[in-house]
Design an enzyme around this catalytic site. Structure first.
Site, PDB file in Angstrom:
ATOM      1  CG  HIS A   1      37.611  40.841  49.871  1.00 44.61           C
ATOM      2  ND1 HIS A   1      37.761  40.580  48.535  1.00 44.61           N
ATOM      3  CD2 HIS A   1      38.489  41.833  50.152  1.00 44.61           C
ATOM      4  CE1 HIS A   1      38.700  41.382  48.033  1.00 44.61           C
ATOM      5  NE2 HIS A   1      39.156  42.152  49.001  1.00 44.61           N
TER       6      HIS A   1
ATOM      7  CG  ASP B   1      36.967  37.843  46.748  1.00 45.18           C
ATOM      8  OD1 ASP B   1      36.310  38.443  47.611  1.00 45.18           O
ATOM      9  OD2 ASP B   1      37.906  38.362  46.101  1.00 45.18           O
TER      10      ASP B   1
END
Ligand code: UDP
Length: 470
Positions: free
Chosen positions: A17, A120
């Site tokens: 990520h 995220d």
């Protein structure tokens, strides 16, 4: 008001990520925006070198810190990244810590006043936090549009619920292609309710409420799925990848992710001695550990295939067959720890990539024009395998059947691994796939150039953000 847009980016603390988030910060900064990455102290070294280099070039990327509540949830000090989780008991503690980051995020936003928050998907509450400050929240999933569409279909039609067996293939309904999966290949929280199911529902709700979704992909790679995502599922989405293209030189390609466990010059020297397309690169991402028997099957398959290879294994793996490394000298390079993946994939000697189909790895292979030997393990990797092998037709599967974050019950046999490797590296089918992979690479390159699809999507987004911030 200052006319320069300021975007804050809040990545989940895992390499898969953080790497694309760093890429997003860099492409925003290159468009003249100020980009601030919000992270925790132990994760700073991961970003700092690339930021320093970009700052020297005059781009505005900054870091804003928040504390990670390790002690509060009973994690060792400094355990602030999913890659530091090494026992199953640490997983719920890590997620607990993540759920406690809402107030720290508010405090950071109070300090730095961005015009937009890219957060995220793992932080569903970020949409509410952003709206408190009157700014739009964009969701970053870090997965393909294809996988987003598969998840939506499973949620909508629940076809997997009415199957007699975990091994029965079923069609994922409503998609542009006929895609079949088995229940055994689905994430555990979809197969049956567990502690993650509710979190995943919250993610969807927050996505619906957010301003839109940023995707690390490009239109030409999955056009039908982007149409489906926008028109059928009804999400506002911008495809701005492949983000790995923001790494232009060797230093860029080396200084991403963890510190590499091999000197890049040594690695390049090794590759330079090999013929074009003659090396298989093997890496299963940043998180998964194979069992010893599985590693042995793989080692035997590599030896039997006779192919050159670079194999990334975990530092702690001590599994190799007797005399393996000696016999493979010159033919196989073993990297224990972290490999400079993009550098290796971009080298002309690399002709195949055995991958777990993590989305970053998959897209990096596409961007490098390298066909794949697919070996999905967990997360949405089984979906990505279908995209690679059946839609894009640039990969051959080893036949992985079982979704699991931990040790698997079903062993993938040496013969199946060797067969897939040989097909990709030397077979006629492999040749066709190589050509197709090169075409995709060309499309990917064009997508990020001036006037390309990702370039245009990025600019359309920035124009929109400017309008709503007037
Ligand atoms: N990666 C790397 N070297 C390694 C292992 C991984 O550079 O030795 C990078 C890889 O290039 C990719 C990311 O780490 O950008 C892994 O992300 P992916 O989505 O493929 O898998 P995950 O680690 O999230 O399972």
């Amino acid at each position: 008001m200052d006319s320069q847009l300021h975007i804050a980016l809040f990545p989940f603390m895992a390499y898969g990520h953080m790497i694309p988030t760093m890429g997003m910060a860099r492409i925003f900064a290159r468009q003249g925006l100020k980009a601030t990455i919000i992270t925790t102290p132990s994760n700073v070294p991961f970003f700092s070198k690339a930021i320093e280099r970009d700052r020297q070039l005059g781009f505005e990327i900054f870091i804003q810190l928040m504390n990670f509540p390790s002690a509060e949830v009973g994690l060792p000090e400094g355990c602030e990244n999913a890659s530091s989780i090494n026992t199953p008991e640490m997983i719920p503690k890590f997620y607990k810590a993540i759920s406690l980051l809402q107030n720290p995020l508010e405090n950071v936003l109070k300090d730095c006043h961005p015009n937009c928050l890219v957060a995220d998907m793992m932080f569903p509450w970020a949409t509410d936090v952003a709206s408190k400050f009157g700014i739009p929240r964009l969701v970053f999933h870090g997965i393909s549009t294809f996988a987003l569409c598969v998840f939506d279909s499973l949620r909508r039609y629940k076809t997997h619920k009415s199957l007699a067996s975990d091994f029965d293939p079923f069609t994922v309904l409503g998609l542009p292609n006929q895609i079949k999966l088995t229940r055994l290949q689905l994430p555990d929280y979809i197969r049956e309710k567990n502690e993650l199911t509710e979190h995943k529902d919250q993610i969807i709700q927050s996505e619906v409420k957010s301003y839109g979704v940023l995707i690390n992909s490009f239109y030409e790679l999955e056009p039908a799925y982007l149409e489906h995502y926008r028109r059928v599922i009804g999400r506002k989405a911008w495809l701005i990848g492949p983000l790995s293209f923001c790494n232009r030189d060797t230093e860029d390609k080396v200084q991403r992710g963890d510190k590499t466990s091999i000197d890049e010059h040594e690695c390049l020297k090794w590759l330079d001695l090999k013929k074009p397309n003659s090396v298989l690169y093997i890496c299963f991402g940043s998180m998964f550990n194979f069992s010893c028997p599985q590693l042995l099957e793989l080692a035997r398959a590599l030896e039997a295939s006779g192919q050159n290879f670079i194999w990334v294994v975990k530092k702690e793996d001590k599994f190799l067959p007797e005399g393996f490394e000696k016999r493979m000298e010159g033919k196989g390079l073993i990297i224990r720890g972290w490999a400079p993946q993009v550098l290796i994939l971009d080298h002309e000697a690399t002709g195949g990539f055995m991958t777990h189909c993590g989305w970053n790895s998959t897209l990096e292979a596409v961007a490098a024009g390298v066909p794949m030997v697919t070996w999905p393990l967990y997360a949405e990797q089984f979906f990505n395998e279908k995209l690679v092998t059946e839609v894009l037709k640039v990969g051959i599967s080893v036949g992985s059947q079982e979704w699991s974050r931990h040790e698997k019950k079903i062993l993938i046999r040496m013969e199946d691994i060797e067969k897939a490797v040989t097909l990709v590296m030397v077979g006629e089918e492999g040749e066709v796939m190589k050509n197709r992979a090169k075409e995709l690479k060309e499309m990917a390159r064009k997508a990020v150039e001036d006037g390309g699809s990702s370039f245009s999507d990025l600019n359309a987004l920035l124009e929109e953000l400017k309008v709503i911030n007037v």
